[in-house]
Motif scaffolding. Structure first.
Motif, PDB file in Angstrom:
ATOM      1  N   GLY A  42      32.836  34.243  42.492  1.00  0.00           N
ATOM      2  CA  GLY A  42      33.575  33.390  41.570  1.00  0.00           C
ATOM      3  C   GLY A  42      34.250  34.154  40.450  1.00  0.00           C
ATOM      4  O   GLY A  42      33.895  35.288  40.144  1.00  0.00           O
ATOM      5  N   GLY A  43      35.273  33.551  39.870  1.00  0.00           N
ATOM      6  CA  GLY A  43      35.931  34.104  38.695  1.00  0.00           C
ATOM      7  C   GLY A  43      36.901  35.232  38.988  1.00  0.00           C
ATOM      8  O   GLY A  43      37.394  35.388  40.112  1.00  0.00           O
ATOM      9  N   GLU A  44      37.165  36.016  37.953  1.00  0.00           N
ATOM     10  CA  GLU A  44      38.094  37.155  38.032  1.00  0.00           C
ATOM     11  C   GLU A  44      37.517  38.331  37.264  1.00  0.00           C
ATOM     12  O   GLU A  44      36.715  38.146  36.356  1.00  0.00           O
ATOM     13  CB  GLU A  44      39.441  36.807  37.388  1.00  0.00           C
TER      14      GLU A  44
ATOM     15  N   ARG B 264      40.641  38.793  46.515  1.00  0.00           N
ATOM     16  CA  ARG B 264      41.757  39.721  46.669  1.00  0.00           C
ATOM     17  C   ARG B 264      41.971  40.498  45.374  1.00  0.00           C
ATOM     18  O   ARG B 264      41.555  40.063  44.310  1.00  0.00           O
ATOM     19  CB  ARG B 264      43.022  38.978  47.057  1.00  0.00           C
ATOM     20  N   VAL B 265      42.637  41.641  45.521  1.00  0.00           N
ATOM     21  CA  VAL B 265      43.035  42.461  44.378  1.00  0.00           C
ATOM     22  C   VAL B 265      44.537  42.326  44.218  1.00  0.00           C
ATOM     23  O   VAL B 265      45.275  42.391  45.211  1.00  0.00           O
ATOM     24  CB  VAL B 265      42.667  43.947  44.592  1.00  0.00           C
ATOM     25  N   GLN B 266      44.962  42.137  42.989  1.00  0.00           N
ATOM     26  CA  GLN B 266      46.394  42.082  42.697  1.00  0.00           C
ATOM     27  C   GLN B 266      46.727  43.169  41.688  1.00  0.00           C
ATOM     28  O   GLN B 266      46.130  43.240  40.620  1.00  0.00           O
ATOM     29  CB  GLN B 266      46.790  40.723  42.144  1.00  0.00           C
ATOM     30  N   LEU B 267      47.652  44.029  42.087  1.00  0.00           N
ATOM     31  CA  LEU B 267      48.152  45.051  41.176  1.00  0.00           C
ATOM     32  C   LEU B 267      48.958  44.364  40.102  1.00  0.00           C
ATOM     33  O   LEU B 267      49.851  43.556  40.399  1.00  0.00           O
ATOM     34  CB  LEU B 267      49.008  46.068  41.941  1.00  0.00           C
ATOM     35  N   THR B 268      48.642  44.628  38.841  1.00  0.00           N
ATOM     36  CA  THR B 268      49.335  44.004  37.723  1.00  0.00           C
ATOM     37  C   THR B 268      50.583  44.804  37.404  1.00  0.00           C
ATOM     38  O   THR B 268      50.498  46.008  37.150  1.00  0.00           O
ATOM     39  CB  THR B 268      48.411  43.965  36.478  1.00  0.00           C
TER      40      THR B 268
ATOM     41  N   PRO C 185      46.919  48.922  36.352  1.00  0.00           N
ATOM     42  CA  PRO C 185      45.956  47.857  36.108  1.00  0.00           C
ATOM     43  C   PRO C 185      45.964  46.860  37.261  1.00  0.00           C
ATOM     44  O   PRO C 185      46.992  46.665  37.918  1.00  0.00           O
ATOM     45  CB  PRO C 185      46.443  47.216  34.809  1.00  0.00           C
ATOM     46  N   ALA C 186      44.812  46.238  37.493  1.00  0.00           N
ATOM     47  CA  ALA C 186      44.683  45.296  38.605  1.00  0.00           C
ATOM     48  C   ALA C 186      43.679  44.214  38.243  1.00  0.00           C
ATOM     49  O   ALA C 186      42.862  44.383  37.337  1.00  0.00           O
ATOM     50  CB  ALA C 186      44.245  46.029  39.868  1.00  0.00           C
ATOM     51  N   THR C 187      43.763  43.110  38.978  1.00  0.00           N
ATOM     52  CA  THR C 187      42.834  42.004  38.800  1.00  0.00           C
ATOM     53  C   THR C 187      42.202  41.670  40.145  1.00  0.00           C
ATOM     54  O   THR C 187      42.901  41.553  41.150  1.00  0.00           O
ATOM     55  CB  THR C 187      43.568  40.757  38.258  1.00  0.00           C
ATOM     56  N   LEU C 188      40.898  41.527  40.140  1.00  0.00           N
ATOM     57  CA  LEU C 188      40.146  41.107  41.315  1.00  0.00           C
ATOM     58  C   LEU C 188      39.864  39.620  41.158  1.00  0.00           C
ATOM     59  O   LEU C 188      39.212  39.212  40.199  1.00  0.00           O
ATOM     60  CB  LEU C 188      38.844  41.897  41.423  1.00  0.00           C
ATOM     61  N   THR C 189      40.372  38.819  42.071  1.00  0.00           N
ATOM     62  CA  THR C 189      40.151  37.375  42.047  1.00  0.00           C
ATOM     63  C   THR C 189      39.083  37.015  43.068  1.00  0.00           C
ATOM     64  O   THR C 189      39.098  37.532  44.184  1.00  0.00           O
ATOM     65  CB  THR C 189      41.465  36.633  42.386  1.00  0.00           C
TER      66      THR C 189
ATOM     67  N   VAL D 116      39.026  44.366  50.771  1.00  0.00           N
ATOM     68  CA  VAL D 116      39.629  43.067  50.462  1.00  0.00           C
ATOM     69  C   VAL D 116      41.147  43.206  50.481  1.00  0.00           C
ATOM     70  O   VAL D 116      41.686  44.308  50.305  1.00  0.00           O
ATOM     71  CB  VAL D 116      39.149  42.520  49.095  1.00  0.00           C
ATOM     72  N   PRO D 117      41.864  42.091  50.667  1.00  0.00           N
ATOM     73  CA  PRO D 117      43.328  42.159  50.649  1.00  0.00           C
ATOM     74  C   PRO D 117      43.847  42.662  49.300  1.00  0.00           C
ATOM     75  O   PRO D 117      43.289  42.359  48.249  1.00  0.00           O
ATOM     76  CB  PRO D 117      43.757  40.707  50.886  1.00  0.00           C
ATOM     77  N   LEU D 118      44.930  43.428  49.366  1.00  0.00           N
ATOM     78  CA  LEU D 118      45.589  43.957  48.176  1.00  0.00           C
ATOM     79  C   LEU D 118      47.004  43.404  48.108  1.00  0.00           C
ATOM     80  O   LEU D 118      47.786  43.566  49.048  1.00  0.00           O
ATOM     81  CB  LEU D 118      45.634  45.490  48.222  1.00  0.00           C
TER      82      LEU D 118
END
Length: 140
Positions: free
Chosen positions: A46-48, A131-135, A27-31, A78-80
């Protein structure tokens, strides 16, 4: 290539119909970009957005599925944020809201409001903290 997916490509059966080789990393979140609905899901400034990180080398098949050659979607990098064994960037597909009947507005690019959609997306990504953050998986 790692790809942040947020719509139909979060479904394993759909991905299997598009790609021969892939793995869901987690799972990941795009901010910095939020989900908007239209004919197909897309993103707006904007948003997530919650989704999954997909890994594959089949970029041509993904581009074809997303209609990149027809200008329906634009593939951006985008940055990961993920552990060291991952790449430092992820791809994300952003659909043109005008072509998808989606309620989204993108700031002007270098060519102004009539510039190409991909140009407007790239200009926004240069200015914004997207950016994308791996959850991390939760252990039970």
């Amino acid at each position: 290539m790692d790809v942040f997916v947020y719509g139909t490509l979060t479904e394993p059966d759909r991905v299997a119909g598009v790609l021969d080789s892939f793995v869901f990393v987690g799972p990941a979140t795009l901010t910095g970009l939020r989900l908007v609905e239209g004919r197909y899901p897309t993103l707006a400034p904007g948003g997530e957005t919650g989704g999954r990180l997909l890994r594959t080398d089949e970029t041509t098949a993904l581009d074809e599925y997303e209609g990149v050659g027809d200008g329906l979607y634009h593939r951006a990098s985008v940055p990961l944020e993920a552990p060291e064994e991952h790449p430092d960037r992820a791809a994300v597909y952003v659909g043109d809201p005008d072509r998808l009947n989606a309620d989204a507005a993108w700031p002007d690019g270098p060519s102004g409001p009539d510039g190409e959609f991909g140009e407007r997306v790239a200009a926004y990504l240069e200015r914004a903290d997207v950016r994308v953050q791996l959850t991390p998986e939760k252990s039970v």
